[in-house]
Structures are given as C-alpha cells and as structure tokens.
Motif scaffolding. Structure first.
Motif, mmCIF file in Angstrom:
data_model
loop_
_atom_site.group_PDB
_atom_site.id
_atom_site.type_symbol
_atom_site.label_atom_id
_atom_site.label_comp_id
_atom_site.label_asym_id
_atom_site.label_seq_id
_atom_site.Cartn_x
_atom_site.Cartn_y
_atom_site.Cartn_z
ATOM 1 N N ASP A 54 12.068 -80.819 -40.766
ATOM 2 C CA ASP A 54 10.834 -81.228 -40.547
ATOM 3 C C ASP A 54 10.326 -81.388 -39.257
ATOM 4 O OD1 ASP A 54 10.926 -82.703 -42.907
ATOM 5 O OD2 ASP A 54 12.063 -84.225 -42.461
ATOM 6 N N ASN A 55 11.337 -80.787 -38.310
ATOM 7 C CA ASN A 55 10.905 -80.603 -36.897
ATOM 8 C C ASN A 55 10.172 -79.405 -36.514
ATOM 9 O OD1 ASN A 55 11.778 -83.335 -36.086
ATOM 10 N ND2 ASN A 55 13.881 -82.613 -35.932
ATOM 11 N N HIS A 56 9.379 -79.562 -35.612
ATOM 12 C CA HIS A 56 8.639 -78.008 -35.193
ATOM 13 C C HIS A 56 8.942 -78.174 -33.658
ATOM 14 C CE1 HIS A 56 6.396 -78.455 -38.600
ATOM 15 N NE2 HIS A 56 5.949 -79.608 -38.462
ATOM 16 N N TYR A 57 9.077 -76.742 -33.227
ATOM 17 C CA TYR A 57 9.481 -76.356 -31.495
ATOM 18 C C TYR A 57 8.287 -75.712 -31.149
ATOM 19 C CZ TYR A 57 14.063 -77.805 -33.377
ATOM 20 O OH TYR A 57 15.287 -78.481 -33.873
ATOM 21 N N TYR A 58 7.747 -76.293 -29.845
ATOM 22 C CA TYR A 58 6.563 -75.794 -29.268
ATOM 23 C C TYR A 58 6.799 -75.652 -27.946
ATOM 24 C CZ TYR A 58 4.284 -78.146 -33.417
ATOM 25 O OH TYR A 58 3.829 -78.591 -34.521
ATOM 26 N N ALA A 59 6.367 -74.518 -27.432
ATOM 27 C CA ALA A 59 6.512 -74.223 -25.955
ATOM 28 C C ALA A 59 5.123 -74.629 -25.207
ATOM 29 C CB ALA A 59 6.428 -72.588 -25.791
ATOM 30 N N GLU A 63 10.619 -80.629 -28.972
ATOM 31 C CA GLU A 63 10.980 -80.508 -30.625
ATOM 32 C C GLU A 63 10.219 -81.902 -30.985
ATOM 33 O OE1 GLU A 63 14.990 -81.487 -33.225
ATOM 34 O OE2 GLU A 63 15.128 -81.876 -31.191
ATOM 35 N N SER A 64 9.361 -81.744 -32.115
ATOM 36 C CA SER A 64 8.615 -82.903 -32.712
ATOM 37 C C SER A 64 8.312 -82.603 -34.105
ATOM 38 C CB SER A 64 7.372 -83.039 -31.976
ATOM 39 O OG SER A 64 6.557 -84.067 -32.494
ATOM 40 N N PRO A 65 7.990 -83.763 -34.952
ATOM 41 C CA PRO A 65 7.685 -83.589 -36.177
ATOM 42 C C PRO A 65 6.270 -83.532 -36.424
ATOM 43 C CG PRO A 65 8.352 -85.737 -35.851
ATOM 44 C CD PRO A 65 8.795 -85.003 -34.572
ATOM 45 N N GLU A 66 5.432 -83.535 -35.188
ATOM 46 C CA GLU A 66 4.013 -83.552 -34.900
ATOM 47 C C GLU A 66 3.459 -82.319 -35.328
ATOM 48 O OE1 GLU A 66 2.531 -86.516 -34.886
ATOM 49 O OE2 GLU A 66 3.910 -87.778 -34.296
ATOM 50 N N SER A 67 2.151 -82.148 -35.493
ATOM 51 C CA SER A 67 1.572 -80.735 -35.968
ATOM 52 C C SER A 67 0.933 -80.524 -34.226
ATOM 53 C CB SER A 67 0.034 -81.396 -36.400
ATOM 54 O OG SER A 67 -0.698 -81.802 -35.433
ATOM 55 N N LEU A 78 2.275 -94.582 -24.866
ATOM 56 C CA LEU A 78 0.893 -94.477 -24.307
ATOM 57 C C LEU A 78 0.103 -93.634 -25.496
ATOM 58 C CD1 LEU A 78 1.290 -93.668 -20.575
ATOM 59 C CD2 LEU A 78 0.996 -96.012 -21.591
ATOM 60 N N LEU A 79 0.808 -92.885 -26.284
ATOM 61 C CA LEU A 79 0.266 -92.098 -27.308
ATOM 62 C C LEU A 79 1.143 -92.216 -28.379
ATOM 63 C CD1 LEU A 79 -0.733 -88.604 -25.694
ATOM 64 C CD2 LEU A 79 -2.127 -90.414 -26.477
ATOM 65 N N ASP A 80 0.411 -92.435 -29.763
ATOM 66 C CA ASP A 80 1.402 -92.552 -30.798
ATOM 67 C C ASP A 80 1.981 -91.160 -31.412
ATOM 68 O OD1 ASP A 80 2.930 -93.700 -32.755
ATOM 69 O OD2 ASP A 80 1.143 -93.693 -34.210
ATOM 70 N N ILE A 81 2.943 -90.590 -30.494
ATOM 71 C CA ILE A 81 3.171 -89.326 -30.794
ATOM 72 C C ILE A 81 4.710 -89.162 -30.878
ATOM 73 C CG2 ILE A 81 3.309 -86.924 -30.072
ATOM 74 C CD1 ILE A 81 0.559 -86.998 -29.114
ATOM 75 N N LYS A 82 5.400 -88.643 -31.795
ATOM 76 C CA LYS A 82 6.826 -88.737 -31.789
ATOM 77 C C LYS A 82 7.240 -87.377 -31.106
ATOM 78 C CE LYS A 82 7.629 -91.372 -36.112
ATOM 79 N NZ LYS A 82 6.272 -91.686 -36.367
ATOM 80 N N VAL A 83 8.419 -87.454 -30.343
ATOM 81 C CA VAL A 83 8.941 -86.339 -29.859
ATOM 82 C C VAL A 83 10.372 -86.616 -29.750
ATOM 83 C CG1 VAL A 83 9.227 -85.060 -27.553
ATOM 84 C CG2 VAL A 83 7.216 -85.580 -28.215
ATOM 85 N N HIS A 84 11.384 -85.593 -30.461
ATOM 86 C CA HIS A 84 12.572 -85.751 -30.582
ATOM 87 C C HIS A 84 13.544 -85.302 -29.232
ATOM 88 C CE1 HIS A 84 12.250 -87.619 -34.385
ATOM 89 N NE2 HIS A 84 11.703 -86.535 -34.898
ATOM 90 N N SER A 85 12.850 -84.151 -28.682
ATOM 91 C CA SER A 85 13.511 -83.859 -27.406
ATOM 92 C C SER A 85 12.664 -82.932 -26.637
ATOM 93 C CB SER A 85 14.968 -82.973 -27.996
ATOM 94 O OG SER A 85 14.521 -81.790 -28.556
ATOM 95 N N VAL A 86 13.003 -82.711 -25.472
ATOM 96 C CA VAL A 86 12.582 -81.689 -24.461
ATOM 97 C C VAL A 86 13.440 -80.897 -23.698
ATOM 98 C CG1 VAL A 86 10.598 -81.615 -22.472
ATOM 99 C CG2 VAL A 86 10.533 -83.413 -24.046
ATOM 100 N N ILE A 87 13.471 -79.654 -23.851
ATOM 101 C CA ILE A 87 14.141 -78.831 -23.138
ATOM 102 C C ILE A 87 13.626 -78.385 -21.975
ATOM 103 C CG2 ILE A 87 15.784 -76.653 -23.659
ATOM 104 C CD1 ILE A 87 15.329 -77.332 -26.458
ATOM 105 N N VAL A 88 14.178 -78.075 -20.997
ATOM 106 C CA VAL A 88 13.734 -77.614 -19.757
ATOM 107 C C VAL A 88 14.775 -76.333 -19.449
ATOM 108 C CG1 VAL A 88 13.044 -77.784 -17.473
ATOM 109 C CG2 VAL A 88 12.711 -79.603 -18.843
#
Length: 157
Positions: free
Chosen positions: A5-10, A54-58, A33-43
């Motif tokens: 279900d998760n997508h990975y965006y750069a 990493e997010s289930p969002e479009s 502040l925004l209704d957006i789900k984010v599961h993780s952020v990699i730096v």
C-alpha cells in the motif's frame, strides 16, 4: 496497512537542506497542518539534495505537501520501490573508505585540527589508530572513525 500500500517518493531539496526538509515534513504531519499520511522520511547521507518519503498517498498529494515545505523543491516524477531504497537503511561503518596510509585531519578531541596518518583500522569498533603527521616522536593515538576527516587518500598525489 501492508508494504504494498505504500509508495516511495524522492523529493528534491535545496542543497544541504535535506535534514531541515525532513524535520519540516515531520512537523507538518505531527501538527496535522495537512491531512496527508507519511509513514517515514529517509535522509540518505550519500544521496545529496534528496529525501525519500514513504506514504500511502498519491503523487499529487505528496506534491501538495512539498509545496508547503520551505527548501523542498519538487517531487521527482514517478515513484521508487522499497528494494531501491533498502540499501540506504543499512548503516555503513564510519571507517568505510579509510585505509592505512590515508592522511586525515582530527576534527574532535584534544588533537583537533592536527593532521595524522592512519596506521590501523578496527572496523568492528569503528576506530582508527593514527600517528600525528608533524610529531617528532610517533605516538599512536586511537580515535573514533567519525572524529576524522579524510584529507588525502593513499595513492592520490
């Protein structure tokens, strides 16, 4: 929710602002502040100018998030997979890339600012033993691998 279900965006960021962008994404999500789900952020340290989300969002929802974050430029078109980002999740030893004979500068501790030659590397403990470059009597000093900065690699001249 499964990994499928998760997508990975750069996300392209301003140079040297990767950590600030990740922190801003976290604060935006935490404060709702925004209704957006984010599961993780990699730096990833070795991927300059980008963070991975990493997010289930479009894609368009992540672009909406990016537009609200200072120093975040854009979402790279398309998405990536977990397999492509997984190697960023495994920490590299801090002594990787350092070998005997390398000239380093000590960036922490009592000898900060001194140049030294690497004499021995302990990968397991992530320590290196160096000898000060301009010392009259060579005294071996063992320091943590992250307390040195490589100045000149062996064979580069």
């Amino acid at each position: 929710m499964t990994e499928v279900d998760n997508h990975y965006y750069a996300i392209k960021t301003t140079s040297k602002q990767e950590r600030a962008v990740a922190d801003s994404i976290f604060r935006t999500i935490e404060r709702r502040l925004l209704d957006i789900k984010v599961h993780s952020v990699i730096v990833p340290e070795e991927l300059k100018g980008y963070v991975i989300v990493e997010s289930p969002e479009s894609h368009s929802r992540i672009q909406e998030l990016v537009e609200s974050i200072p120093s975040a430029r854009s979402v790279v078109p398309g998405e990536t997979s977990l397999e492509e980002v997984q190697h960023y999740l495994v920490p590299k030893p801090v002594v990787s890339g350092i070998e005997e004979g390398t000239i380093v500068e000590l960036i922490a501790g009592p000898f900060k600012g001194e140049k030294a030659v690497v004499k021995r590397i302990d990968i397991g403990k992530e320590e290196i033993t160096v000898e000060l470059y301009e010392s009259i009597v060579p005294i071996p000093i063992t320091v943590r691998g992250d307390h040195v900065r490589v100045i000149e690699r062996k064979g580069e001249e």
